[in-house]
Scaffold this motif. Structure first.
Motif, PDB file in Angstrom:
ATOM      1  N   GLU A  56      43.645-102.748  -0.915  1.00  0.00           N
ATOM      2  CA  GLU A  56      44.945-103.150  -1.437  1.00  0.00           C
ATOM      3  C   GLU A  56      45.974-102.058  -1.238  1.00  0.00           C
ATOM      4  N   GLY A  57      47.203-102.478  -1.094  1.00  0.00           N
ATOM      5  CA  GLY A  57      48.302-101.538  -1.004  1.00  0.00           C
ATOM      6  C   GLY A  57      49.279-101.922   0.086  1.00  0.00           C
ATOM      7  N   ASP A  58      50.418-101.287   0.057  1.00  0.00           N
ATOM      8  CA  ASP A  58      51.499-101.543   0.997  1.00  0.00           C
ATOM      9  C   ASP A  58      51.858-100.218   1.659  1.00  0.00           C
ATOM     10  N   ALA A  59      51.191 -99.918   2.767  1.00  0.00           N
ATOM     11  CA  ALA A  59      51.412 -98.639   3.445  1.00  0.00           C
ATOM     12  C   ALA A  59      52.870 -98.485   3.882  1.00  0.00           C
ATOM     13  N   ALA A  60      53.461 -99.545   4.398  1.00  0.00           N
ATOM     14  CA  ALA A  60      54.860 -99.467   4.833  1.00  0.00           C
ATOM     15  C   ALA A  60      55.779 -99.198   3.634  1.00  0.00           C
ATOM     16  N   GLY A  61      55.494 -99.839   2.506  1.00  0.00           N
ATOM     17  CA  GLY A  61      56.277 -99.608   1.295  1.00  0.00           C
ATOM     18  C   GLY A  61      56.137 -98.174   0.806  1.00  0.00           C
ATOM     19  N   MET A  62      54.939 -97.625   0.924  1.00  0.00           N
ATOM     20  CA  MET A  62      54.712 -96.239   0.527  1.00  0.00           C
ATOM     21  C   MET A  62      55.502 -95.298   1.433  1.00  0.00           C
ATOM     22  N   GLU A  63      55.545 -95.601   2.723  1.00  0.00           N
ATOM     23  CA  GLU A  63      56.325 -94.789   3.669  1.00  0.00           C
ATOM     24  C   GLU A  63      57.813 -94.857   3.340  1.00  0.00           C
ATOM     25  N   ALA A  80      55.651 -84.818  -3.545  1.00  0.00           N
ATOM     26  CA  ALA A  80      55.251 -86.204  -3.816  1.00  0.00           C
ATOM     27  C   ALA A  80      55.383 -87.059  -2.554  1.00  0.00           C
ATOM     28  N   ALA A  81      56.449 -86.831  -1.788  1.00  0.00           N
ATOM     29  CA  ALA A  81      56.638 -87.582  -0.544  1.00  0.00           C
ATOM     30  C   ALA A  81      55.500 -87.284   0.431  1.00  0.00           C
ATOM     31  N   GLY A  82      55.106 -86.037   0.515  1.00  0.00           N
ATOM     32  CA  GLY A  82      54.002 -85.670   1.396  1.00  0.00           C
ATOM     33  C   GLY A  82      52.697 -86.331   1.003  1.00  0.00           C
ATOM     34  N   ILE A  83      52.442 -86.374  -0.287  1.00  0.00           N
ATOM     35  CA  ILE A  83      51.225 -87.048  -0.778  1.00  0.00           C
ATOM     36  C   ILE A  83      51.286 -88.530  -0.434  1.00  0.00           C
ATOM     37  N   ALA A  95      49.539 -93.194   2.504  1.00  0.00           N
ATOM     38  CA  ALA A  95      49.940 -94.377   3.279  1.00  0.00           C
ATOM     39  C   ALA A  95      49.204 -94.413   4.615  1.00  0.00           C
ATOM     40  N   ALA A  96      49.107 -93.272   5.259  1.00  0.00           N
ATOM     41  CA  ALA A  96      48.395 -93.208   6.538  1.00  0.00           C
ATOM     42  C   ALA A  96      46.917 -93.548   6.349  1.00  0.00           C
ATOM     43  N   ASP A  97      46.322 -93.004   5.299  1.00  0.00           N
ATOM     44  CA  ASP A  97      44.917 -93.292   5.003  1.00  0.00           C
ATOM     45  C   ASP A  97      44.722 -94.777   4.715  1.00  0.00           C
ATOM     46  N   LEU A  98      45.604 -95.353   3.923  1.00  0.00           N
ATOM     47  CA  LEU A  98      45.512 -96.781   3.604  1.00  0.00           C
ATOM     48  C   LEU A  98      45.643 -97.625   4.857  1.00  0.00           C
ATOM     49  N   ALA A  99      46.593 -97.289   5.721  1.00  0.00           N
ATOM     50  CA  ALA A  99      46.787 -98.062   6.954  1.00  0.00           C
ATOM     51  C   ALA A  99      45.527 -98.039   7.816  1.00  0.00           C
ATOM     52  N   VAL A 100      44.892 -96.896   7.914  1.00  0.00           N
ATOM     53  CA  VAL A 100      43.660 -96.776   8.697  1.00  0.00           C
ATOM     54  C   VAL A 100      42.556 -97.623   8.072  1.00  0.00           C
ATOM     55  N   ARG A 101      42.409 -97.523   6.743  1.00  0.00           N
ATOM     56  CA  ARG A 101      41.363 -98.306   6.076  1.00  0.00           C
ATOM     57  C   ARG A 101      41.612 -99.799   6.237  1.00  0.00           C
ATOM     58  N   GLN A 102      42.868-100.251   6.163  1.00  0.00           N
ATOM     59  CA  GLN A 102      43.182-101.664   6.327  1.00  0.00           C
ATOM     60  C   GLN A 102      42.926-102.122   7.759  1.00  0.00           C
ATOM     61  N   GLU A 103      43.260-101.273   8.728  1.00  0.00           N
ATOM     62  CA  GLU A 103      42.999-101.616  10.133  1.00  0.00           C
ATOM     63  C   GLU A 103      41.503-101.714  10.404  1.00  0.00           C
TER      64      GLU A 103
END
Length: 106
Positions: A15-22, A75-78, A83-91
């Motif tokens: 779950e999550g919105d990687a683009a929204g996090m970015e 916080a932005a860096g985290i 977000a990158a980790d989530l995108a990879v896991r979703q892919e």
């Protein structure tokens, strides 16, 4: 393999919105830039007790702004990393789902 069988095997889509996090990380960095621009405030040609008190308040506010800038950028860096980790896991999940079911996840 059915959808239910695939989910039983690989679990639900992360779950999550990687683009929204970015987008949020970018907004935090934008805010940090604005706050950071205000950390070097100089008040010259005014000397009195009130001037010294005002300068002390400005220095304190500038220090707080500097800390806020650092915290917002951190916080932005985290968020960017997560977000990158989530995108990879979703892919990876989507690829595995397609491999098991023969179709793309909806």
């Amino acid at each position: 393999m059915s959808h239910a069988e695939a989910i039983a095997r690989i679990g639900p889509k992360p779950e999550g919105d990687a683009a929204g996090m970015e987008r949020l990380a970018a907004e935090l960095r934008r805010i940090a830039r604005g706050v950071g621009e205000t950390t070097d405030i100089r008040l010259t040609n005014w000397e009195s007790d009130r001037a010294r008190a005002t300068k002390a308040r400005i220095d304190s506010a500038a220090a707080t702004a500097s800390t806020a800038t650092c915290e917002l950028n951190s916080a932005a860096g985290i968020l960017e990393g997560e977000a990158a980790d989530l995108a990879v896991r979703q892919e990876r999940w989507a690829a595995r789902y397609a491999e098991l079911t023969g179709r793309c996840p909806s």
